[in-house]
Design a protein around this motif. Structure first.
Motif, short mmCIF file in Angstrom:
data_model
loop_
_atom_site.label_atom_id
_atom_site.label_comp_id
_atom_site.label_asym_id
_atom_site.label_seq_id
_atom_site.Cartn_x
_atom_site.Cartn_y
_atom_site.Cartn_z
N ARG A 62 0.85 -1.18 0.00
CA ARG A 62 0.00 0.00 0.00
C ARG A 62 0.89 1.24 0.00
NH1 ARG A 62 0.14 -2.15 5.21
NH2 ARG A 62 0.98 -0.70 6.78
N SER A 87 -2.23 -7.91 -6.42
CA SER A 87 -1.89 -6.83 -5.49
C SER A 87 -0.67 -6.05 -5.98
CB SER A 87 -1.62 -7.41 -4.09
OG SER A 87 -1.52 -6.38 -3.13
N THR A 133 -1.76 -3.66 -8.73
CA THR A 133 -2.43 -2.45 -8.25
C THR A 133 -1.44 -1.51 -7.58
OG1 THR A 133 -3.05 -3.45 -6.13
CG2 THR A 133 -4.61 -3.68 -7.96
N LEU A 134 -0.44 -2.06 -6.89
CA LEU A 134 0.57 -1.20 -6.28
C LEU A 134 1.41 -0.52 -7.35
CD1 LEU A 134 2.03 -0.13 -3.78
CD2 LEU A 134 3.46 -2.20 -3.83
N GLY A 137 -6.06 -5.18 -3.85
CA GLY A 137 -5.47 -3.85 -3.93
C GLY A 137 -5.93 -2.91 -2.83
N GLU A 138 -5.16 -1.86 -2.64
CA GLU A 138 -5.40 -0.92 -1.56
C GLU A 138 -6.73 -0.20 -1.69
OE1 GLU A 138 -3.09 2.79 0.69
OE2 GLU A 138 -2.32 1.99 -1.21
N HIS A 144 -6.96 -8.71 2.36
CA HIS A 144 -6.36 -7.37 2.26
C HIS A 144 -5.40 -7.12 3.41
CE1 HIS A 144 -9.13 -6.35 -0.97
NE2 HIS A 144 -10.17 -6.70 -0.22
N GLU A 198 -2.53 -4.57 2.21
CA GLU A 198 -3.19 -3.55 1.39
C GLU A 198 -3.93 -2.55 2.26
OE1 GLU A 198 -3.97 -6.71 -2.27
OE2 GLU A 198 -5.62 -6.04 -1.02
#
Length: 477
Positions: free
Chosen positions: A12, A56, A59-60, A204-205, A241, A246
């Motif tokens: 994140r 993840s 998305t980061l 994802g965050e 998460h 995240e």
């Protein structure tokens, strides 16, 4: 001045101590994730968790890119890879968030030593726990083995630090070589079994924050009771998460406390929800003291337990073909979407270790491979809790009755109908024990026992009595 931020289980940009400190002190920052899947003592991720990690990381990457930076992906030994990147970018410091587990700390120390040899300083920050394990100890300087006093001690420390904001802009380091995520082969290809994961999850965050908000705005009302109902959307679904960082426990804590202040009528439900966050914390503290929690009985007298070797029964359990609808529904849910409702997790675990007398480690390993939220602390600690071999363990004589559990927590059969569709036409009263239906009732529902749906692989009463006899062999030892 250039710094490096080493990403690990903290994927994140908000409430990230290492990122915040590095960007405050350096003109440019390089961000790296190292896939070190051969490090000694580090348990390799299971298949479902590897799928989640891939999403993840994507998305980061996008989140950092939006802010003017990039995420470098490199595979290999973390000390070697990070030292090489430090030379490449001319870094004078490396920052990371700690993981309070012995194998991870060993790697951190190796990274610090490799960087020290080339004159680079390191900065470590608190990781993904509400309280460091060395702060919650008994008079013998050991971790607590009972949850209630543990959680009281954590709460007595007061609120954790307020979450840090996400930076709006980052000054990244351009033109750094990075592995292609696809080359890491984290996602299944032939066969591609991840369709159910894609349909049911958005890693994802941003998705984690949205899920937390939706939960606190909706399902938290009635959480204390609804959390036990697999037929209802009554849980937070935040566990994967949290597993990949995240979202942080601090963010969850403060958001929940704010919701309780805004809506006092929700206080009891929020306290119950936070205690579940506390249980995650408890399991991680256990793992800090017992790194081999996934392979060793926490209570040594269980080493003599008379487990059965029964590959056929284990496979029936894994495939959701035990003949007990609530058990089968849970196992099929797990295979399809990578999670299982928490109440049902206890039921299926009890069934494996008590009705079938199969070693809890077999179930723990299956969950490790199939759960997207497979956590190195919670997974083995929960399995040992059910088996009776762990900390704060359930009493040995507690054998979940899968029929009564289904009738109590899935009274209309909605959960079973979703995951065991061959039973969908049964009346509610027969949903959790279809073998008691008359031939006419079975025919009307399109069911032929042993062909379209199995008979129970073990009689509940006989299984319970056998379990109690087995547990009696180790009592007092």
């Amino acid at each position: 001045m250039t710094a490096i931020v080493w990403y690990r289980d903290d994927l994140r940009v908000s409430d990230h101590f290492a990122l915040y400190a590095a960007t405050e002190s350096h003109a440019s920052v390089a961000f790296i994730y190292v896939l070190d899947d051969k490090a000694p003592g580090i348990r390799p991720l299971g298949g479902a968790a590897r799928w989640w990690l891939a999403q993840s990381l994507r998305t980061l990457q996008a989140s950092l890119r939006e802010r003017g930076a990039s995420l470098v992906l490199r595979k290999g030994s973390a000390p070697t890879v990070i030292a090489a990147l430090a030379r490449e970018v001319g870094a004078d410091a490396v920052y990371w968030n700690e993981i309070a587990l012995a194998p991870h700390q060993a790697i951190e120390n190796q990274v610090a030593a490799a960087l020290s040899e080339i004159g680079i300083v390191t900065h470590r920050f608190p990781g993904d726990l509400l309280a460091p394990p060395n702060q919650i100890r008994n008079q013998e300087n050991r971790g607590l083995r009972v949850f209630t006093p543990f959680w009281r001690r954590v709460q007595a420390q007061g609120d954790p630090p307020k979450p840090l904001p996400a930076p709006k802009r980052l000054s990244g380091v351009a033109n750094l070589a990075s592995d292609r995520l696809e080359d890491w082969k984290l996602e299944p290809a032939k066969p591609d079994w991840a369709g159910g994961l894609r349909d049911n999850w958005q890693p994802g965050e941003a998705a984690a924050q949205a899920r937390l908000k939706a939960f606190l705005d909706g399902s938290i009302a009635g959480y204390s009771g609804d959390r036990d109902r697999p037929d209802r959307d009554g849980t937070s679904r935040l566990s994967p998460h949290l597993r990949f960082g995240e979202i942080s426990p601090r963010q969850v804590w403060h958001a929940a406390r704010f919701a309780a202040a805004e809506h006092p009528r929700l206080s009891a439900d929020i306290e119950k929800f936070l205690s579940e966050l506390g249980w995650r914390e408890f399991c991680r503290h256990l793992l800090f003291d017992v790194p081999d929690l996934a392979t060793r009985n926490l209570q040594p007298h269980f080493d003599g337990f008379p487990w059965k070797q029964d590959a056929g029964a284990l496979q029936a359990w894994q495939r959701g073909q035990t003949g007990y609808p609530i058990v089968d529904a849970g196992m099929r849910e797990l295979w399809h979407i990578g999670v299982m409702h928490n109440r049902v997790r206890m039921v299926v675990a009890s069934f494996l270790v008590k009705h079938l007398l199969i070693d809890w480690r077999c179930g723990e390993q299956w969950f490790w491979d199939t759960l997207v939220d497979a956590d190195a602390g919670s997974n083995p600690a929960n399995w040992q809790w059910v088996a009776g071999s762990g900390a704060d363990a359930a009493p040995y004589f507690r054998v979940f009755n899968p029929i009564l559990q289904g009738e109590k927590f899935d009274p209309d059969g909605a959960y079973v109908r979703r995951w065991v569709p061959e039973l969908s036409q049964l009346p509610d009263k027969l949903m959790h024990q279809p073998w008691t239906a008359t031939p006419l009732e079975l025919a009307s529902a399109g069911i032929e026992l042993s062909k379209t749906y199995p008979h129970p692989i073990v009689d509940h009463r006989a299984g319970r009595e056998r379990a109690l006899a087995a547990y009696a062999t180790i009592r007092g030892s």
